[in-house]
Motif scaffolding. Structure first.
Motif, PDB file in Angstrom:
ATOM      1  N   GLY A 293       0.681  -1.266  -0.049  1.00  0.00           N
ATOM      2  CA  GLY A 293       0.037   0.005   0.189  1.00  0.00           C
ATOM      3  C   GLY A 293       0.800   1.501  -0.062  1.00  0.00           C
ATOM      4  N   GLU A 294       0.252   2.464   0.633  1.00  0.00           N
ATOM      5  CA  GLU A 294       1.090   3.639   0.560  1.00  0.00           C
ATOM      6  C   GLU A 294       2.004   3.631   1.648  1.00  0.00           C
ATOM      7  OE1 GLU A 294      -1.139   7.524  -0.282  1.00  0.00           O
ATOM      8  OE2 GLU A 294      -0.695   7.859   1.881  1.00  0.00           O
ATOM      9  N   ASN A 295       3.188   4.324   1.211  1.00  0.00           N
ATOM     10  CA  ASN A 295       4.544   4.519   2.129  1.00  0.00           C
ATOM     11  C   ASN A 295       4.913   5.897   1.841  1.00  0.00           C
ATOM     12  OD1 ASN A 295       5.402   1.523   3.058  1.00  0.00           O
ATOM     13  ND2 ASN A 295       4.522   1.529   0.975  1.00  0.00           N
ATOM     14  N   THR A 296       5.365   6.698   3.112  1.00  0.00           N
ATOM     15  CA  THR A 296       5.807   7.910   2.929  1.00  0.00           C
ATOM     16  C   THR A 296       7.260   7.856   3.572  1.00  0.00           C
ATOM     17  OG1 THR A 296       4.889   8.394   5.412  1.00  0.00           O
ATOM     18  CG2 THR A 296       3.498   9.013   3.517  1.00  0.00           C
ATOM     19  N   ILE A 297       7.907   8.484   2.757  1.00  0.00           N
ATOM     20  CA  ILE A 297       9.576   8.772   2.878  1.00  0.00           C
ATOM     21  C   ILE A 297       9.643  10.501   3.184  1.00  0.00           C
ATOM     22  CG2 ILE A 297      11.859   8.471   2.207  1.00  0.00           C
ATOM     23  CD1 ILE A 297      10.863   6.030   0.613  1.00  0.00           C
ATOM     24  N   VAL A 298      10.029  10.653   4.321  1.00  0.00           N
ATOM     25  CA  VAL A 298      10.248  11.990   4.547  1.00  0.00           C
ATOM     26  C   VAL A 298      11.822  12.255   4.603  1.00  0.00           C
ATOM     27  CG1 VAL A 298      10.088  13.892   6.458  1.00  0.00           C
ATOM     28  CG2 VAL A 298       8.045  12.308   6.040  1.00  0.00           C
ATOM     29  N   VAL A 299      12.096  13.355   3.503  1.00  0.00           N
ATOM     30  CA  VAL A 299      13.660  13.584   3.569  1.00  0.00           C
ATOM     31  C   VAL A 299      13.763  15.035   4.109  1.00  0.00           C
ATOM     32  CG1 VAL A 299      15.465  14.054   1.797  1.00  0.00           C
ATOM     33  CG2 VAL A 299      13.682  12.280   1.365  1.00  0.00           C
ATOM     34  N   GLU A 300      14.644  15.337   5.100  1.00  0.00           N
ATOM     35  CA  GLU A 300      15.032  16.547   5.781  1.00  0.00           C
ATOM     36  C   GLU A 300      16.341  16.773   5.571  1.00  0.00           C
ATOM     37  OE1 GLU A 300      12.251  15.795   9.870  1.00  0.00           O
ATOM     38  OE2 GLU A 300      14.375  15.172   9.969  1.00  0.00           O
ATOM     39  N   ALA A 301      16.569  18.203   5.434  1.00  0.00           N
ATOM     40  CA  ALA A 301      17.971  18.985   5.427  1.00  0.00           C
ATOM     41  C   ALA A 301      17.884  19.936   6.519  1.00  0.00           C
ATOM     42  CB  ALA A 301      18.162  19.617   3.938  1.00  0.00           C
ATOM     43  N   ILE A 302      18.914  19.801   7.452  1.00  0.00           N
ATOM     44  CA  ILE A 302      18.931  20.521   8.630  1.00  0.00           C
ATOM     45  C   ILE A 302      20.459  21.399   8.501  1.00  0.00           C
ATOM     46  CG2 ILE A 302      18.812  20.650  11.123  1.00  0.00           C
ATOM     47  CD1 ILE A 302      17.579  17.964  10.873  1.00  0.00           C
ATOM     48  N   ASP A 303      20.445  22.807   8.680  1.00  0.00           N
ATOM     49  CA  ASP A 303      21.653  23.389   8.680  1.00  0.00           C
ATOM     50  C   ASP A 303      22.278  23.387  10.067  1.00  0.00           C
ATOM     51  OD1 ASP A 303      20.641  25.596  10.311  1.00  0.00           O
ATOM     52  OD2 ASP A 303      20.392  26.713   8.803  1.00  0.00           O
ATOM     53  N   THR A 304      23.569  24.036  10.258  1.00  0.00           N
ATOM     54  CA  THR A 304      24.301  24.065  11.393  1.00  0.00           C
ATOM     55  C   THR A 304      23.532  24.858  12.606  1.00  0.00           C
ATOM     56  OG1 THR A 304      25.559  25.853  10.659  1.00  0.00           O
ATOM     57  CG2 THR A 304      26.438  23.574  10.583  1.00  0.00           C
ATOM     58  N   HIS A 305      22.400  25.474  12.296  1.00  0.00           N
ATOM     59  CA  HIS A 305      21.621  26.416  13.267  1.00  0.00           C
ATOM     60  C   HIS A 305      20.315  25.788  13.493  1.00  0.00           C
ATOM     61  CE1 HIS A 305      24.942  29.381  13.044  1.00  0.00           C
ATOM     62  NE2 HIS A 305      24.808  29.648  11.766  1.00  0.00           N
ATOM     63  N   ASP A 306      20.162  24.506  13.316  1.00  0.00           N
ATOM     64  CA  ASP A 306      18.665  23.737  13.356  1.00  0.00           C
ATOM     65  C   ASP A 306      17.831  24.522  12.420  1.00  0.00           C
ATOM     66  OD1 ASP A 306      20.028  21.955  15.179  1.00  0.00           O
ATOM     67  OD2 ASP A 306      19.717  23.345  16.777  1.00  0.00           O
ATOM     68  N   PHE A 307      18.203  25.328  11.673  1.00  0.00           N
ATOM     69  CA  PHE A 307      17.166  25.584  10.472  1.00  0.00           C
ATOM     70  C   PHE A 307      16.678  24.379   9.470  1.00  0.00           C
ATOM     71  CE2 PHE A 307      16.106  30.364  10.518  1.00  0.00           C
ATOM     72  CZ  PHE A 307      16.707  30.384  11.787  1.00  0.00           C
ATOM     73  N   LYS A 308      15.484  23.899   9.340  1.00  0.00           N
ATOM     74  CA  LYS A 308      15.097  22.715   8.609  1.00  0.00           C
ATOM     75  C   LYS A 308      13.948  22.913   7.543  1.00  0.00           C
ATOM     76  CE  LYS A 308      14.201  19.509  11.602  1.00  0.00           C
ATOM     77  NZ  LYS A 308      13.380  18.544  12.586  1.00  0.00           N
ATOM     78  N   VAL A 309      14.385  22.206   6.652  1.00  0.00           N
ATOM     79  CA  VAL A 309      13.278  21.933   5.450  1.00  0.00           C
ATOM     80  C   VAL A 309      13.266  20.516   5.024  1.00  0.00           C
ATOM     81  CG1 VAL A 309      15.191  22.157   3.633  1.00  0.00           C
ATOM     82  CG2 VAL A 309      12.893  23.068   3.300  1.00  0.00           C
ATOM     83  N   SER A 310      11.965  20.154   4.611  1.00  0.00           N
ATOM     84  CA  SER A 310      11.513  18.760   4.435  1.00  0.00           C
ATOM     85  C   SER A 310      10.840  18.439   2.984  1.00  0.00           C
ATOM     86  CB  SER A 310      11.025  17.915   5.582  1.00  0.00           C
ATOM     87  OG  SER A 310       9.756  18.485   5.955  1.00  0.00           O
ATOM     88  N   LYS A 311      10.970  17.393   2.706  1.00  0.00           N
ATOM     89  CA  LYS A 311      10.250  17.026   1.381  1.00  0.00           C
ATOM     90  C   LYS A 311       9.672  15.468   1.750  1.00  0.00           C
ATOM     91  CE  LYS A 311      10.892  20.351  -1.439  1.00  0.00           C
ATOM     92  NZ  LYS A 311       9.936  21.023  -2.137  1.00  0.00           N
ATOM     93  N   THR A 312       8.405  15.377   1.335  1.00  0.00           N
ATOM     94  CA  THR A 312       7.756  14.155   1.661  1.00  0.00           C
ATOM     95  C   THR A 312       7.651  13.354   0.215  1.00  0.00           C
ATOM     96  OG1 THR A 312       6.640  14.668   3.437  1.00  0.00           O
ATOM     97  CG2 THR A 312       5.836  12.710   2.500  1.00  0.00           C
ATOM     98  N   ILE A 313       7.954  12.062   0.065  1.00  0.00           N
ATOM     99  CA  ILE A 313       7.762  11.247  -1.067  1.00  0.00           C
ATOM    100  C   ILE A 313       6.731  10.203  -0.723  1.00  0.00           C
ATOM    101  CG2 ILE A 313       9.040   9.926  -2.766  1.00  0.00           C
ATOM    102  CD1 ILE A 313      11.602  11.047  -1.660  1.00  0.00           C
ATOM    103  N   THR A 314       5.761  10.003  -1.636  1.00  0.00           N
ATOM    104  CA  THR A 314       4.927   8.860  -1.338  1.00  0.00           C
ATOM    105  C   THR A 314       5.199   7.706  -2.426  1.00  0.00           C
ATOM    106  OG1 THR A 314       3.251  10.470  -0.567  1.00  0.00           O
ATOM    107  CG2 THR A 314       2.506   8.328  -1.367  1.00  0.00           C
ATOM    108  N   LEU A 315       5.374   6.429  -1.956  1.00  0.00           N
ATOM    109  CA  LEU A 315       5.612   5.132  -2.641  1.00  0.00           C
ATOM    110  C   LEU A 315       4.524   4.492  -2.442  1.00  0.00           C
ATOM    111  CD1 LEU A 315       9.250   4.685  -2.435  1.00  0.00           C
ATOM    112  CD2 LEU A 315       7.978   5.954  -4.211  1.00  0.00           C
TER     113      LEU A 315
END
Length: 568
Positions: free
Chosen positions: A431-453
């Protein structure tokens, strides 16, 4: 020049109506002409002793070396006019008449020598008041005043004096000849005048400022006397303030034009001094014109007090501990820090000012390449995911991914850039699976993308297949093997077994189906519509160490389950 006059001088063929541009332009010109005329009149008034008032009159008095003291404008104006005349006087009767006229106005008649026929014997008193209300002097000459001393140069105009301050009062010499002494006097709070030192012809006097806190102002005056005992008018100093409370002073070490980056500290440090022992000293700072914050205090012992406050720049704001004390700050805008000290007597130091700038941190960016759809994969296969991280501030980044609710797995730590990672198909659920990819800088600022398989199982059987199972007996060897096989009722399966020891080669023989050796017509057991279970067994003559079972079948129907047991 009035607007009407300007319009009259405008040639008649021009439009002069109130809504015309000519009328509007000349209106503006007339207003400026009128304003300039009023300014000229004001300037003239400032230089006319009969019209000047307030600060304008003070300036005229200063030019003549006369301090206002407690005089009102009217009296002060008379004193200035008299000084004008005295400065040009030669001490004759005409000068005296001019002086008295300037001072008394219409109330003064005249002064004449006694020989003048104006004062006939018996008509006017020889030394007294006449019935007309005026005073007359006969057979004498009124002494004229001599030129006064020059103005005070010490203390300087505008100086603030301190308790116990030792001064050398200094003034200019009189231009009159035969000066015998200069008489210098002082007074506090407009109290009576008292002599300063001994009357001599020196142009200086020693003076020490009082410690009495009730005496808050002091002024000085001086007059000259010649050898004929003729005095000059007094020359007055400014009225000086006695500053009983000494003003605190402060030094600020904080760098000017500092630029703050994410998580930088902004240190406000230096030292403050309160000269008055026993007074309470408080150091304040203010950020960007906001709230004044007191952060250091001391009861003065006469020594300097060090102070320090550390702020942190984080997420676009300055923080005091965990509390934001500014709004969000912007890059490129100059901001201000003000620091000063105050005491409990109302004294305030100069304000030290610093400018600072900020460069707020920005979060990293993240992109994921599209995942290509694939089919015919098995659990041992992998899905490859590619992407790119970037950081606008040049910070290092950490990239990690998380499948569904599992623990995150780190795949990169260092400068931003491309990355890749594999996801094994066995890690994905149907069925559906979510893969969350995160990028975090040295000051803990974060951005993420979600992939659905989406994982869709496909259990289409092979047309022809052979499956082998190698069994290692837990006890080291076994003699009897039982096997249960779930299959489609229409599928035919061949089951062979090899039981050997040591280096013996494999030797396959069929297993016995459904107790064929004990039943006349052995049949499988139906466990569900279209699904049956076979029971198979085999017994070796001797115990075997190596057991291999081989399943062979053809067709497109699946085998559902294989289970077994070993006996010694």
């Amino acid at each position: 020049m009035s607007l009407d006059l300007l319009l009259k001088r405008l040639p008649s063929h021009y439009n002069k109506s109130t809504d015309s541009n000519n009328y509007k332009a000349l209106s503006l010109v007339a207003k400026h002409i009128e304003a300039n005329g009023n300014l000229y009149k004001t300037i003239q008034k400032f230089w006319d002793v009969d019209q000047a008032e307030g600060a304008g009159l003070d300036r005229l008095g200063k030019d003549e070396g006369i301090s206002r003291g407690s005089f009102d404008d009217e009296t002060y104006s008379k004193m200035i006019k008299i000084q004008y005349i005295v400065n040009m006087s030669e001490g004759d009767i005409e000068s005296l008449n001019a002086i008295l006229t300037a001072y008394m106005g219409d109330g003064f008649v005249n002064i004449e020598e006694g020989w003048n026929s104006f004062l006939r014997e018996g008509t006017y008193p020889t030394d007294g008041r006449h019935t007309d209300g005026y005073w007359y002097i006969q057979n004498s000459r009124v002494n004229a005043s001599i030129a006064p001393p020059g103005p005070f140069t010490v203390p300087e105009i505008g100086a603030v004096l301190e308790p116990k301050q030792a001064l050398t009062l200094t003034f200019g010499a009189s231009t009159a000849p035969s000066i015998s002494t200069y008489e210098v006097q002082s007074r506090y709070n407009e109290n009576p005048w008292t002599d300063v030192g001994t009357h001599t012809n020196a142009l200086t006097r020693a003076f020490t400022v009082t410690e009495d806190k009730t005496l808050k102002t002091v002024e000085f005056r001086v007059r000259a006397k010649n050898t004929s005992n003729v005095y000059s008018d007094y020359i007055y100093s400014d009225v000086f303030t006695v500053q009983h409370n000494k003003i605190p002073s402060i030094t600020l070490n904080t760098e000017n034009n500092k630029t703050l980056y994410e998580n930088d500290t902004f240190v406000i440090d230096g030292s403050a001094l309160e000269p008055d022992v026993g007074d309470v000293l408080i150091v304040y700072y203010r950020i960007n014109g906001g709230l004044a914050r007191g952060f250091a205090t001391k009861v003065s012992d006469g020594t300097a007090m060090p102070y320090k406050e550390t702020l942190t720049f984080k997420s676009g704001k300055l923080l005091r501990g965990d509390t934001a004390i500014t709004d969000t700050l912007k890059e490129g805008t100059p901001y201000t820090l003000e620091v000063w000290a105050e005491d409990n007597q109302g004294g305030k130091s100069d304000v030290e000012t610093r400018t600072y700038y900020v460069v707020p941190n920005r979060p990293p960016t993240l992109s994921i390449d599209p995942v290509t759809e694939a089919s015919g994969m098995i659990d041992s296969d992998k899905v490859t995911i590619d992407g790119m991280s970037a950081d606008p501030d040049g910070n290092n980044v950490t990239v990690r991914y998380r499948i569904n609710e599992e623990t995150a797995v780190q795949i990169h730590n260092g400068p931003a850039g491309p990355f890749t990672f594999d996801v094994q198909l066995s890690k994905l659920k149907d069925g559906e699976n979510t893969i969350v990819v995160e990028a975090i800088d040295t000051h803990d600022f974060k951005v993420s993308k979600t992939i659905t398989l989406n994982k869709s199982p496909n259990q289409t059987p092979l047309a022809k297949s052979v499956q082998r199972y190698t069994i290692v007996p837990p006890a080291g060897n076994a003699k009897v093997v039982y096997l249960w096989l779930e299959r489609d009722a229409s599928e035919r399966v061949q089951v062979d077994i090899s039981m050997t020891n040591g280096t013996e080669p494999e030797s396959f023989v069929p297993m016995i189906w459904n107790d064929e050796d004990s039943k006349a017509d052995p049949q499988p057991v139906t466990i569900a519509p279209g699904i049956v279970e076979d029971f198979l067994k085999f017994q070796s003559e001797v115990p075997a160490e190596k057991i291999v079972i081989q399943l062979s079948w053809t067709g497109d129907k699946p085998l559902f389950k294989v289970t077994g047991a070993l006996l010694k």
